[in-house]
Design a protein around this motif. Structure first.
Motif, PDB file in Angstrom:
ATOM      1  N   MET A  98       0.840  -1.188   0.000  1.00  6.98           N
ATOM      2  CA  MET A  98       0.000   0.000   0.000  1.00  6.98           C
ATOM      3  C   MET A  98       0.887   1.254   0.000  1.00  6.98           C
ATOM      4  O   MET A  98       1.944   1.280   0.607  1.00  6.98           O
ATOM      5  N   ARG A  99       0.418   2.273  -0.667  1.00 12.23           N
ATOM      6  CA  ARG A  99       1.128   3.551  -0.695  1.00 12.23           C
ATOM      7  C   ARG A  99       0.379   4.545   0.210  1.00 12.23           C
ATOM      8  O   ARG A  99      -0.807   4.801  -0.015  1.00 12.23           O
ATOM      9  N   ILE A 100       1.086   5.067   1.202  1.00  9.99           N
ATOM     10  CA  ILE A 100       0.459   5.936   2.203  1.00  9.99           C
ATOM     11  C   ILE A 100       1.042   7.343   2.106  1.00  9.99           C
ATOM     12  O   ILE A 100       2.264   7.515   2.119  1.00  9.99           O
ATOM     13  N   LEU A 101       0.159   8.311   2.021  1.00  8.86           N
ATOM     14  CA  LEU A 101       0.582   9.716   2.032  1.00  8.86           C
ATOM     15  C   LEU A 101       0.220  10.320   3.378  1.00  8.86           C
ATOM     16  O   LEU A 101      -0.930  10.212   3.816  1.00  8.86           O
ATOM     17  N   ILE A 102       1.189  10.911   4.052  1.00  9.71           N
ATOM     18  CA  ILE A 102       0.930  11.569   5.335  1.00  9.71           C
ATOM     19  C   ILE A 102       1.139  13.072   5.165  1.00  9.71           C
ATOM     20  O   ILE A 102       2.235  13.519   4.812  1.00  9.71           O
ATOM     21  N   LEU A 103       0.077  13.812   5.417  1.00  8.58           N
ATOM     22  CA  LEU A 103       0.145  15.284   5.390  1.00  8.58           C
ATOM     23  C   LEU A 103       0.301  15.771   6.822  1.00  8.58           C
ATOM     24  O   LEU A 103      -0.508  15.410   7.689  1.00  8.58           O
ATOM     25  N   ILE A 104       1.322  16.542   7.098  1.00 10.57           N
ATOM     26  CA  ILE A 104       1.497  17.096   8.442  1.00 10.57           C
ATOM     27  C   ILE A 104       1.631  18.604   8.347  1.00 10.57           C
ATOM     28  O   ILE A 104       2.401  19.118   7.528  1.00 10.57           O
ATOM     29  N   THR A 105       0.837  19.306   9.195  1.00 14.19           N
ATOM     30  CA  THR A 105       0.850  20.773   9.161  1.00 14.19           C
ATOM     31  C   THR A 105       1.312  21.362  10.492  1.00 14.19           C
ATOM     32  O   THR A 105       1.453  22.572  10.601  1.00 14.19           O
ATOM     33  N   GLU A 146       0.053  15.587  -6.934  1.00 12.70           N
ATOM     34  CA  GLU A 146       0.664  14.416  -7.575  1.00 12.70           C
ATOM     35  C   GLU A 146       0.708  13.224  -6.605  1.00 12.70           C
ATOM     36  O   GLU A 146       0.421  12.088  -6.974  1.00 12.70           O
ATOM     37  N   LEU A 147       1.044  13.513  -5.339  1.00 19.16           N
ATOM     38  CA  LEU A 147       1.123  12.447  -4.338  1.00 19.16           C
ATOM     39  C   LEU A 147      -0.257  11.894  -3.998  1.00 19.16           C
ATOM     40  O   LEU A 147      -0.409  10.707  -3.706  1.00 19.16           O
ATOM     41  N   LEU A 148      -1.273  12.754  -4.050  1.00 22.89           N
ATOM     42  CA  LEU A 148      -2.645  12.276  -3.825  1.00 22.89           C
ATOM     43  C   LEU A 148      -3.047  11.265  -4.903  1.00 22.89           C
ATOM     44  O   LEU A 148      -3.750  10.291  -4.635  1.00 22.89           O
ATOM     45  N   GLU A 149      -2.589  11.508  -6.111  1.00 19.92           N
ATOM     46  CA  GLU A 149      -2.878  10.564  -7.208  1.00 19.92           C
ATOM     47  C   GLU A 149      -2.068   9.271  -7.046  1.00 19.92           C
ATOM     48  O   GLU A 149      -2.519   8.204  -7.434  1.00 19.92           O
ATOM     49  N   TRP A 150      -0.882   9.386  -6.433  1.00 19.92           N
ATOM     50  CA  TRP A 150       0.023   8.251  -6.261  1.00 19.92           C
ATOM     51  C   TRP A 150      -0.433   7.302  -5.155  1.00 19.92           C
ATOM     52  O   TRP A 150      -0.300   6.092  -5.254  1.00 19.92           O
TER      53      TRP A 150
END
Lengths: 144, 95
Positions: free
Chosen positions: A1-8, A133-137
């Motif tokens: 699985m490919r996981i994107l972590i957004l941290i603000t 781009e990462l959201l699509e990935w």
């Protein structure tokens, strides 16, 4: 699985969570991309990462939160836990992790930065196009 | 940072892992907080030969569920989870 972590956020509660999710996911064979923006972008600057000690919680929980920070620092001194960015470094040693830092906060603050200003876990300085781009990935996206 | 378990752990008393028999190893993860019991377990098991047995010692209750679940998720077998005083012993077999 490919996981994107957004941290603000740049508080320790979020940064420890970032390291933990990243390391845990990679240990199970998943790929992780981290996109840091707003004050999280600053957290990755050399010279600041070690000094971050603020743990965000409701005031009624402040004593408990203080215990976490003390325990975190004590466990690091004892070699039984690692700083949040060391966790990311460990994750990069055992799997596929990329760290992207958004430069928008620096532009707004009028600060010029280059990749050399950041911890060596950072792979690229980017802008919003990379996030899309990462959201699509990714297969799953997590926000901290 | 150097992995505690990475340096010559096979058949040595180095770090947290030691050989306790033929194709049988013991990982002592007591005293480590999440995510390290899981991370160490999965990292060490990756290094072992198929069919090897590894016993993992943990001392926080959440690891009793978390470590076996992660091991099973990757297709390995959990042979036993048992409490021994103030800690737990998780016995796994590499697929």
């Amino acid at each position: 699985m490919r996981i994107l972590i957004l941290i603000t956020s740049s508080t320790l509660d979020r940064l420890i969570t970032l390291g933990t999710i990243t390391l845990g996911a990679v240990s199970m064979g998943h790929e992780v991309a981290i996109y840091a923006t707003q004050s999280a972008s600053f957290a990755f600057l050399r010279g600041y990462a070690d000094k971050i000690g603020g743990y965000n919680s409701d005031s009624v929980l402040s004593e408990l939160a203080g215990g976490v920070v003390r325990g975190y620092n004590d466990a690091i001194k004892g070699g039984r836990f690692y700083r949040w960015y060391e966790m990311i470094r460990q994750a990069k040693e055992i799997g596929n992790v990329r760290v992207y830092v958004c430069t928008q906060p620096f532009e707004l603050a009028g600060i010029k930065v280059g990749l050399g200003d950041f911890l060596d876990v950072v792979d690229e300085l980017v802008m919003i196009g990379k996030y899309v781009e990462l959201l699509e990935w990714c297969d799953k996206s997590v926000s901290l | 940072m150097t992995w505690v378990i990475a340096v010559g752990f096979m058949g040595t008393e180095n770090g947290m892992v030691r050989r306790i028999g033929d194709n049988k190893y013991l990982l002592d993860a007591r005293g480590y907080a999440c995510p390290y019991p899981q991370v160490f377990t999965l990292k060490v098991i990756k290094e072992l030969k198929s069919g090897s047995i590894m016993e993992v010692l943990v001392d926080n209750p959440a690891s009793c569920d978390n470590v076996p679940a992660a091991v099973r998720k990757l297709g390995h077998e959990v042979l036993e989870v048992r409490q021994e005083g103030g800690y737990w012993r998780i016995v796994v077999r590499k697929r």
